[in-house]
Scaffold this motif. Sequence first.
Motif, PDB file in Angstrom:
ATOM      1  N   UNK A 176      -2.962   5.144   4.724  1.00  0.00           N
ATOM      2  CA  UNK A 176      -1.971   4.076   4.792  1.00  0.00           C
ATOM      3  C   UNK A 176      -2.591   2.855   5.462  1.00  0.00           C
ATOM      4  N   UNK A 177      -3.114   1.948   4.634  1.00  0.00           N
ATOM      5  CA  UNK A 177      -3.621   0.693   5.153  1.00  0.00           C
ATOM      6  C   UNK A 177      -2.498  -0.314   5.335  1.00  0.00           C
ATOM      7  N   UNK A 178      -2.822  -1.414   5.999  1.00  0.00           N
ATOM      8  CA  UNK A 178      -1.798  -2.421   6.318  1.00  0.00           C
ATOM      9  C   UNK A 178      -1.178  -2.999   5.056  1.00  0.00           C
ATOM     10  N   UNK A 179      -2.018  -3.451   4.124  1.00  0.00           N
ATOM     11  CA  UNK A 179      -1.504  -4.071   2.899  1.00  0.00           C
ATOM     12  C   UNK A 179      -0.717  -3.077   2.060  1.00  0.00           C
ATOM     13  N   UNK A 180      -1.188  -1.864   1.998  1.00  0.00           N
ATOM     14  CA  UNK A 180      -0.502  -0.837   1.207  1.00  0.00           C
ATOM     15  C   UNK A 180       0.883  -0.536   1.780  1.00  0.00           C
ATOM     16  N   UNK A 181       0.966  -0.386   3.101  1.00  0.00           N
ATOM     17  CA  UNK A 181       2.265  -0.123   3.737  1.00  0.00           C
ATOM     18  C   UNK A 181       3.196  -1.319   3.561  1.00  0.00           C
ATOM     19  N   UNK A 182       2.663  -2.513   3.644  1.00  0.00           N
ATOM     20  CA  UNK A 182       3.487  -3.710   3.441  1.00  0.00           C
ATOM     21  C   UNK A 182       4.055  -3.753   2.031  1.00  0.00           C
ATOM     22  N   UNK A 183       3.230  -3.421   1.042  1.00  0.00           N
ATOM     23  CA  UNK A 183       3.718  -3.384  -0.344  1.00  0.00           C
ATOM     24  C   UNK A 183       4.806  -2.322  -0.517  1.00  0.00           C
ATOM     25  N   UNK A 184       4.632  -1.161   0.114  1.00  0.00           N
ATOM     26  CA  UNK A 184       5.648  -0.109   0.014  1.00  0.00           C
ATOM     27  C   UNK A 184       6.968  -0.551   0.636  1.00  0.00           C
ATOM     28  N   UNK A 185       6.893  -1.237   1.778  1.00  0.00           N
ATOM     29  CA  UNK A 185       8.119  -1.705   2.424  1.00  0.00           C
ATOM     30  C   UNK A 185       8.829  -2.759   1.569  1.00  0.00           C
ATOM     31  N   UNK A 186       8.069  -3.695   1.002  1.00  0.00           N
ATOM     32  CA  UNK A 186       8.681  -4.737   0.174  1.00  0.00           C
ATOM     33  C   UNK A 186       9.306  -4.144  -1.084  1.00  0.00           C
ATOM     34  N   UNK A 187       8.665  -3.118  -1.653  1.00  0.00           N
ATOM     35  CA  UNK A 187       9.222  -2.486  -2.846  1.00  0.00           C
ATOM     36  C   UNK A 187      10.488  -1.715  -2.506  1.00  0.00           C
TER      37      UNK A 187
END
Length: 809
Positions: A503-514
């Motif tokens: 779980x990288x920063x950008x990946x987690x951010x994309x999951x939260x936005x989705x």
Amino acid sequence: MAPAASINEPFLLSNYSVTALLSKSASRSKNSRRQTGVHASYQKPTTASDGFVSVAAQADGVHVLDVATLHPIISHTLGPSTSFACAPLTQHQPSKNIHTTFAVIASSPEIDSKHHGRMIWKWNENLSSPLVERPSSRNQHQALVVPHLIAGLYDCEDFPDRFFAISPTGDLSLLATHLELKATRQATGDDNTVVSVHLFSQNSCSFLGTQPEGVAIVLVVEQNDSLLVEVHRVGVDDSIECIFTHSIPFPGSEISAASCSSSGILNVISKTGAWHTFSLTPCVITPVSSPIQLNGLSFLSSTSAKKTHSPNKSSFSTSTPSLLALTSSHVLLASQTPQNDIALLLWDTQYSVLLASHLLPLPSSLTAQTSPLNFSLLSSSAVGVKAGNQQAVLAISQPVSEIDGKTPVKSSIYVVPYNVPSRSTLANALGHASSGARWIVSKEGGEKSDSISPQEASRAKLVLNMRTAIEQNRPQAANALFTEWEKREQEKSKDDFADVVMFGYTFVKDLLEVTIQPQKPPSPLYSSEVVRLLIEKGVVRSAMLEGGLLASLRLRNDWTSIDVALRSVPDLSENELLETLNNVVTHSLNKVSSDPDTMQVDSTPSTLDHIPSLPDFLTTMLKHRQFTAPQLILAIRQHLRSAEAVTSIAQLLDEWLKNVQSQEVKLLPGRKDVIKNEHGILVVKTNMVKPKSVYDLPTMSQILKFFQSLLDASFLALLQHPPAHKILRSLKSHIEPEIAALSQTEQLRGLVDGFARAHAKTIKDAEEGRAAGPSGEEGSKKDWRQRKKEAHEQVGMAVGVYQLEELVL
């Protein structure tokens, strides 16, 4: 302080429907060019008014709508056989309450076919006169035929008795309001196509320098493989002259949208999604910044389908986006997304960052799947859009040529409130670098596309599939996708730190936005399973979501995830925490003040019952958060403005102090509390169990630190609130004995401190002696004496950084 950029929730102004009969006949008209269901224009006669929207509805008539009341003030019904070539124009005289409306007739049984697209009708309406004295729409209009087709009517507030008619190829005519042709200037070429027209007062055009008084007209024209920018000046003597013309090569790329500001900043978007920004001067036109490539908009998907020669005819239908220049470097973009949303994006073109965005669900009345949509953003001023709290008009319609003869054409008109700074600054752009990642293509994307690792490809596929499931209102399917992906990844990796790698920063951010979709209104089908799992893993940060994590969770009533976030998210600010605490306190006060015997007909138990009680929330917050006193005081002053709210918190803290104070404190541990450590030295147990009555409460230190900041921020408010006086007196009675006890206990420091130091030194020496190697009492003493001797020798020989060596001669 400059206002922050924002786009508020748009509201519907009106809906229109065009019959299939007119759509079929209009599509056969030779003079009709890209006719849509409605044409609209926006006028704002005074700064105190919200303005009026003039609408030409095909097969209906001309209507003037008041934005303040959302109702039409003027309607000219012309029947189902009348169509319009462009948006109508209405000039308002607020002092006399007289409104003059002009409309260009594309087809009507009352006029000759050779005048279609050239005929201007005019109506005068005095709203102060009785209804019986007002003229009929059909019989009391004036008419004028101009020598060219008309694609748009425009006016400028500096010329109240003049207006302008511009053809699709760039012919320009100046007309008086009493329908008299004053002057005409022919287009530079018959193969020209006007993309956009912009009128400015001469005094507001900073890019023209010192010019005589008049009106500046900027024409953005598409000519073969070039973009032509023509700037004309209309003088007070009704003369039309071309100030300068610039040509920009645009080979093989059609223009999709363009907009120009009064400072001469021109923004152009091609149908391939390339966004170019230029600066206009009378001598030269220069690029302001490197072009950016848009992504995630429907007109780009249609362009890609054309390039691949898709046999599906619907893929060739391209939706038309719209650009509106707000200031010299702020631009508002409206377009449709492939997910059938309306994207409203406020860009800072100087720094190429997205300052604000809003996604509006596509109205169900628009058949977006079978027909493209045309977007048109309208401003209300010809002297340049002002900064601050403003509003634009968004017209969404379908072209009449796309209708199959059975389905009517639907159109909607929205008002879009927004807030924009007066100028572009680095301070406003900071923190927004990643906001537009969804809407632009990264410059490194093409270079790195061939070297994407399997893990990155798997993550990208997961985000895409989850977004599709969420947009189809299937949150449980999105949860299942995430669970299956996590299980597969855990099987591939046996590392103990797999969560950090996975779980990288950008990946987690994309999951939260989705999953959360912060740009959309809260959905009743929202599921917090994925969000809660990410928070529990400790990989979520509040800065990943615009506006903060707690604010997004509160809007979706996800208080369970908020409770987990208080324990696991490290970057929650004092402002977020106190804003959430204020919601809990407000709910608690409303619950107490409500009469339990009263029937709550309109209440929503499913929403209110999820909010935790004040003791539970405050306990979790104090036990798991560390506060900075100055920031905590500012947050309390900003969010806890009610004396009742502060009083309820103070009362709870006072009760906690009383409970903690009532517990017995052991100054000396008992025999059961003392054990020998691994070195054989007596130490006190570190896992002594607290009394159950205070086990779930914050410590005395945590309570007092928060209580002190609460009093520092709201002491005057508590003094002015009589119910708080009893709590303050109770607090005094609890604090004074504690201060006296601490004063007495402090006297023991000199007696006990030596023993404490000796005990700590014994433990340290035992640990160091074991690490040295030899064991036993004799070896330990030898090692200790030897180390002390060596230390004295080193001190005696060394010359430290702040020591001076004395030399006697």
